[in-house]
Design an enzyme around this catalytic site. Structure first.
Site, mmCIF file in Angstrom:
data_model
loop_
_atom_site.group_PDB
_atom_site.id
_atom_site.type_symbol
_atom_site.label_atom_id
_atom_site.label_comp_id
_atom_site.label_asym_id
_atom_site.label_seq_id
_atom_site.Cartn_x
_atom_site.Cartn_y
_atom_site.Cartn_z
ATOM 1 N N CYS A 1 0.858 -1.181 0.000
ATOM 2 C CA CYS A 1 0.000 0.000 0.000
ATOM 3 C C CYS A 1 0.897 1.235 0.000
ATOM 4 C CB CYS A 1 -0.858 0.005 1.251
ATOM 5 S SG CYS A 1 -1.794 -1.499 1.482
ATOM 6 N N ARG B 1 1.152 1.729 -5.907
ATOM 7 C CA ARG B 1 1.338 0.757 -4.806
ATOM 8 C C ARG B 1 0.017 0.147 -4.373
ATOM 9 N NH1 ARG B 1 6.280 1.243 -2.317
ATOM 10 N NH2 ARG B 1 5.464 0.222 -0.456
ATOM 11 N N TRP C 1 -3.842 -1.632 -1.199
ATOM 12 C CA TRP C 1 -3.814 -2.823 -2.047
ATOM 13 C C TRP C 1 -4.242 -3.941 -1.105
ATOM 14 C CZ3 TRP C 1 -3.352 -3.332 -7.139
ATOM 15 C CH2 TRP C 1 -3.158 -4.605 -7.666
ATOM 16 N N ASN D 1 1.258 0.173 6.049
ATOM 17 C CA ASN D 1 1.643 -0.554 4.834
ATOM 18 C C ASN D 1 2.387 -1.796 5.291
ATOM 19 O OD1 ASN D 1 2.467 -1.453 2.323
ATOM 20 N ND2 ASN D 1 4.317 -0.189 2.352
ATOM 21 N N GLY D 2 1.958 -2.973 4.798
ATOM 22 C CA GLY D 2 2.633 -4.231 5.168
ATOM 23 C C GLY D 2 1.592 -5.270 5.544
ATOM 24 N N GLU E 1 9.705 -19.502 -19.548
ATOM 25 C CA GLU E 1 9.419 -18.154 -19.009
ATOM 26 C C GLU E 1 10.505 -17.175 -19.431
ATOM 27 O OE1 GLU E 1 7.019 -16.676 -17.969
ATOM 28 O OE2 GLU E 1 7.838 -14.877 -17.025
ATOM 29 N N LYS F 1 9.977 -13.732 -21.686
ATOM 30 C CA LYS F 1 10.455 -12.413 -21.235
ATOM 31 C C LYS F 1 11.275 -11.736 -22.326
ATOM 32 C CE LYS F 1 8.300 -11.646 -18.429
ATOM 33 N NZ LYS F 1 7.415 -12.711 -18.257
ATOM 34 N N GLU G 1 9.018 -10.727 -25.429
ATOM 35 C CA GLU G 1 7.991 -9.686 -25.302
ATOM 36 C C GLU G 1 8.563 -8.306 -25.031
ATOM 37 O OE1 GLU G 1 5.164 -9.955 -22.083
ATOM 38 O OE2 GLU G 1 6.551 -11.094 -20.871
ATOM 39 N N HIS H 1 15.742 -34.161 -31.813
ATOM 40 C CA HIS H 1 14.581 -34.615 -32.604
ATOM 41 C C HIS H 1 14.136 -33.561 -33.595
ATOM 42 C CE1 HIS H 1 14.224 -38.183 -30.113
ATOM 43 N NE2 HIS H 1 14.483 -37.390 -29.086
ATOM 44 N N LYS I 1 -1.232 -4.975 -20.556
ATOM 45 C CA LYS I 1 -0.918 -5.608 -19.273
ATOM 46 C C LYS I 1 -1.934 -6.722 -18.958
ATOM 47 C CE LYS I 1 1.031 -6.566 -15.449
ATOM 48 N NZ LYS I 1 2.244 -7.419 -15.556
HETATM 49 C C1 AGP Z 1 3.692 -11.976 -19.120
HETATM 50 O O1 AGP Z 1 4.906 -11.271 -19.053
HETATM 51 C C2 AGP Z 1 2.738 -11.398 -20.129
HETATM 52 N N1 AGP Z 1 2.510 -10.028 -19.886
HETATM 53 C C3 AGP Z 1 1.479 -12.230 -20.303
HETATM 54 O O2 AGP Z 1 1.890 -13.489 -20.790
HETATM 55 C C4 AGP Z 1 0.625 -12.474 -19.046
HETATM 56 O O3 AGP Z 1 1.296 -13.335 -18.169
HETATM 57 C C5 AGP Z 1 -0.678 -13.123 -19.500
HETATM 58 O O4 AGP Z 1 -1.373 -12.215 -20.333
HETATM 59 C C6 AGP Z 1 -1.591 -13.526 -18.323
HETATM 60 O O5 AGP Z 1 -1.984 -12.379 -17.627
HETATM 61 P P1 AGP Z 1 -2.707 -12.586 -16.210
HETATM 62 O O6 AGP Z 1 -1.714 -13.239 -15.301
HETATM 63 O O7 AGP Z 1 -3.079 -11.207 -15.752
HETATM 64 O O8 AGP Z 1 -3.908 -13.468 -16.425
#
Ligand code: AGP
Length: 616
Positions: free
Chosen positions: A2, A27, A74, A100-101, A487, A491, A494, A510, A611
């Site tokens: 928060c 936050r 939050w 906050n915490g 993962e 990263k 994207e 393969h 996002k």
């Molecule tokens: C991850 O870096 C991406 N921004 C994307 O794959 C994200 O994880 C995916 O859209 C799922 O989002 P969510 O966790 O909000 O459901």
């Protein structure tokens, strides 16, 4: 996580507090409130919703006081609501607090106070704080400033968890007390006025002269004075720091981008996600009520998610199967929802989502409910659509994640899913107390292990200089290292727009090895002790074909590697295998970040991405 702000001076406090909260909304922003010292009492204006809602509240307009505290929330305990918003009074309204915490032992403290006749009105952990202060205050007799400080100190000694506190009291109408433990708090020194905030940006426009508080430094603020007391309440002099940031940098807490800030916040995010979940060596999920017979009746656990959240599901799959002896399928939500999955009352469907708003994941959740499966949401946003639609919801406490590329949510999701796995295994009696202790200790050590990686980020920024011009980068691994390679690859793709693929190391021969030629960058993750030799030999096959190889190993697997064979070797702290995806992803998050920076790209807002993907 928060945001809190405080002001003590001769100006009207409310506009300054509201402006500070607006800068701290990253936050937390599900509810907000302010309290000011009025003529003969403390007045509070608070409500659910964003800070801007406060501006229009009638109660806000009535606040004339020149001393005040404020909070943007939050939610971690208690849904976003007016009653759960901060500030919180004690029962007698003698003390008002913003926090906050996370108070991990708030349930037992609440029970202790209720036995003394204290009545609570909110569902928050925070409300125990003003009531404890008032309880200890009434135990004291003398009327010096130290009386309240002693009451605050006794309260802090009872709190387990993390906290930064701003405290007003009708017994000290010209002062404010602040103190922190593990949650950030800074003081801005003015002329005839002083400021307090969770971080520097919130008050940087008023002053450059700051005191950066350490744990258990008790501070008594007045308009013209700031007194610091140590843990024995002995007054001491504290050096101030002049902050030279510019305004733009300030909005990200001094970091250049939200993504690097959120990468660096992972020790706190993991610590706060663990929060109050571990009690007397057991995992506490009081919001769940799964019985042994229900869990024993399960034929399958489905984990359904998208992107990074789906990778978190893959990272927990083996742990869940091994400890609970229940088959687990991890599926991409956009595939699951159209494949007529075999789901029924003998299937538990777990939905992982940082935002809690991803359309495909929400649709998959609704489909699962139509098939009579129980549904459990793992999200970072209390009150999100997925958390409200699911039969059950548990939360990561990563705090708002602003950068499109998910980092702290990912490591927090694996942390929370690991705790959930232990919780299930304890109910099923498929785990020994020693195993529980071993994994819980591993979890509690994670923040310091992640912090250790931050001590040498140059190795990652230097490696990024060799990679940022590449067209293709491959990531490989086996077992959970294969998940980490997925993962890591996502990263890089994207935020740097470099084509990248992740591959099961044993699968290369393969087909994919045909792509390997001189100069191709391959990054191999090698933290699984039983698979080191296999993966290393896969990587060696690539070096003989001219690949440029980087290995991510841990302190024990690196001993089994001839480092001279590879171009780069990154060593991360060792942790138990179940938790290695949380540690081994950190260098690869940083690598992706530095590659994107080398390319001069917008790290926080990569092209074509949002996002939260709230449409199909
Ligand atoms: C991850 O870096 C991406 N921004 C994307 O794959 C994200 O994880 C995916 O859209 C799922 O989002 P969510 O966790 O909000 O459901």
């Amino acid at each position: 996580m928060c945001g809190i702000v405080g002001y003590i001076g001769s100006q009207k406090a409310s506009p300054i507090l509201l402006a500070g909260l607006s800068k701290l909304e990253y936050r937390g922003y599900d509810s907000a409130g302010i309290a000011t010292m009025e003529k003969d009492s403390i007045k509070i204006a608070k409500d659910k919703g964003r800070v801007e809602n406060l501006y229009n509240l009638k109660e806000t307009k009535e606040l004339e006081g020149t001393i005040g505290i404020a909070h943007t929330r939050w939610a971690t305990h208690g849904i976003p609501s007016k009653i759960n918003a901060h500030p919180h009074f004690d029962m007698t309204e003698s003390f008002a607090v913003v926090h906050n915490g996370i108070i991990e032992n708030y349930i037992e403290l609440k029970r202790f106070l209720e036995e003394k006749g204290i009545k609570f009105i909110s569902d928050t952990d925070t409300e125990v704080v003003p009531n404890l202060i008032n309880y200890f205050y009434t135990q004291e007799t003398d009327n010096s400033d130290l009386r309240i400080l002693r009451a605050v100190k006794k309260t802090c000694e009872k709190l387990i968890g993390s906290f930064s506190l701003e405290i007003l009291s009708k017994y000290m109408p010209n002062n404010m007390i602040v103190v922190r433990k593990d949650s950030p708090l800074v003081i801005g020194k003015g002329h005839g006025e002083n400021y307090v905030a969770s971080d520097i940006p919130a008050i940087l426009s008023y002053t450059k002269d700051f005191y950066l508080l350490n744990n258990f430094e008790y501070v008594l603020l007045s308009r013209d004075n700031i007194k610091f007391y140590d843990n024995n309440l002995n007054e001491f002099n504290k050096e101030s720091t002049v902050i030279t940031w510019d305004a733009m940098a300030a909005d990200k807490g001094g970091y250049e981008d939200y993504m690097i800030k959120e990468i660096m916040e992972q020790p706190t995010a993991v610590r706060e996600t663990i929060g109050s979940r571990i009690e007397n060596g057991k995992c506490n999920f009081s919001e769940l009520n799964f019985s042994k017979e229900y869990l024993n009746s399960l034929h399958l656990i489905y984990i359904i998610a998208c992107g990074t959240a789906m990778h978190a599901g893959l990272a927990i799959k083996n742990t869940l199967e091994k400890l609970c002896k229940i088959p687990v399928i991890v599926d991409i939500a956009s595939e699951f929802r159209y494949r007529n999955p075999i789901v029924n009352e003998k299937t538990l469907c777990i939905f992982v989502s940082q935002s809690g708003e991803t359309a495909d994941t929400l649709a998959a959740l609704k489909l699962s409910k139509e098939h009579n499966a129980k549904t459990l949401a793992v999200t970072n946003v209390i009150g999100s659509s997925i958390s409200r639609e699911a039969d059950y919801a548990i939360y990561t406490h990563a705090g708002p994640e602003i950068a499109v590329a998910s980092t702290k949510a990912y490591t927090s999701q694996i942390t929370l899913l690991t705790l959930l796995t232990i919780y299930f295994a304890e109910i099923l009696e498929t785990i020994t107390p020693e195993e529980v202790k071993n994994i819980l200790n591993g979890l509690l050590e994670l923040p310091s292990k992640i912090e250790a990686i931050f001590k040498n980020t140059d190795q990652f920024s230097n490696l990024a200089k060799n990679i940022f011009k590449e067209k293709d980068v491959f990531y490989i691994g086996r077992g959970v290292d294969y998940v980490t390679s997925m993962e890591a690859s996502l990263k890089l793709k994207e935020i740097s727009y470099i084509h990248s693929e992740s591959y099961a190391a044993g699968e290369l021969k393969h087909g994919t090895i045909a792509l390997i030629e001189k100069g191709i960058n391959v990054i191999g993750i090698v933290t699984e002790p039983d698979l080191v030799k296999k993966t290393v030999s896969n990587i060696e096959e690539l070096t003989t074909r001219g690949a440029i190889t980087t290995v991510v190993a841990n302190e024990s697997t690196v001993k089994e590697i001839d480092k001279t064979i590879f171009d780069n070797v990154i060593v991360v702290p060792e942790t138990i295998s179940y938790l290695s995806p949380i540690v081994s992803i950190i260098p690869l998050q940083l690598l992706a970040y530095y590659v994107s920076k080398e390319k001069g790209l917008d790290v926080d807002k990569p092209r074509n991405l949002a996002k939260s993907v709230t449409v199909e």
